[in-house]
Motif scaffolding. Sequence first.
Motif, PDB file in Angstrom:
ATOM      1  N   ARG A  11       0.810  -1.223   0.000  1.00  0.00           N
ATOM      2  CA  ARG A  11       0.000   0.000   0.000  1.00  0.00           C
ATOM      3  C   ARG A  11       0.845   1.276   0.000  1.00  0.00           C
ATOM      4  NH1 ARG A  11      -2.837  -2.809  -2.015  1.00  0.00           N
ATOM      5  NH2 ARG A  11      -4.513  -4.003  -1.128  1.00  0.00           N
ATOM      6  N   SER A  12       2.034   1.196  -0.586  1.00  0.00           N
ATOM      7  CA  SER A  12       2.912   2.370  -0.638  1.00  0.00           C
ATOM      8  C   SER A  12       2.620   3.272  -1.825  1.00  0.00           C
ATOM      9  CB  SER A  12       4.371   1.918  -0.685  1.00  0.00           C
ATOM     10  OG  SER A  12       4.624   1.166  -1.865  1.00  0.00           O
ATOM     11  N   ARG A  49     -10.707  -8.196  -5.068  1.00  0.00           N
ATOM     12  CA  ARG A  49      -9.566  -7.295  -5.244  1.00  0.00           C
ATOM     13  C   ARG A  49      -9.247  -7.083  -6.721  1.00  0.00           C
ATOM     14  NH1 ARG A  49      -4.757  -6.488  -1.422  1.00  0.00           N
ATOM     15  NH2 ARG A  49      -5.831  -7.247   0.381  1.00  0.00           N
TER      16      ARG A  49
END
Length: 171
Positions: A11-12, A49
Amino acid sequence: MALRLIIGGARSGKSAHAQALAEAEAARRGGAPVMIATAEALDAEMAERIARHRAERGPAWRTRETPLEAADALRSLAATDCAVVDCLTLWLNNLMFAERDLEAATEALLCAAAESAGEVILVTNEVGMSIVPENALARRFRDEAGRMNRRAAERADEVVVMFAGIPLRLK
């Protein structure tokens, strides 16, 4: 063509950054952005997802789902294409469970990326900056991911690490 590597933690902002680069590059070339997706929908959460990511990318993107044969997908790119391989660590996971030769597969992928007619952006997770995993399989994955990432970084024309959504150019 250029080979870029985008690396960072979960999640960067790796994928979002890679996608923005690909959209801009494909537009400049007069082509389409291509997603070479390595994930498999093995359960309901992952299927959700994948569907969410596909919807977020929108209809301009062409998607190739390639859990194992990402090199083949890169070989099929046109000169106007800009492809994002998202992500190498899921691809590595798939290779490990399929009991493939990791070194040979990585070499094939990097050669295909270098020889591609289009531009290629590789997305990968940095998994070696945390605690040592408690089991042998997880330690092997961490070690193999580190080796794969190092090889990709050596061959890439540009390497960007993402921290909290901020791209930092390393190379």
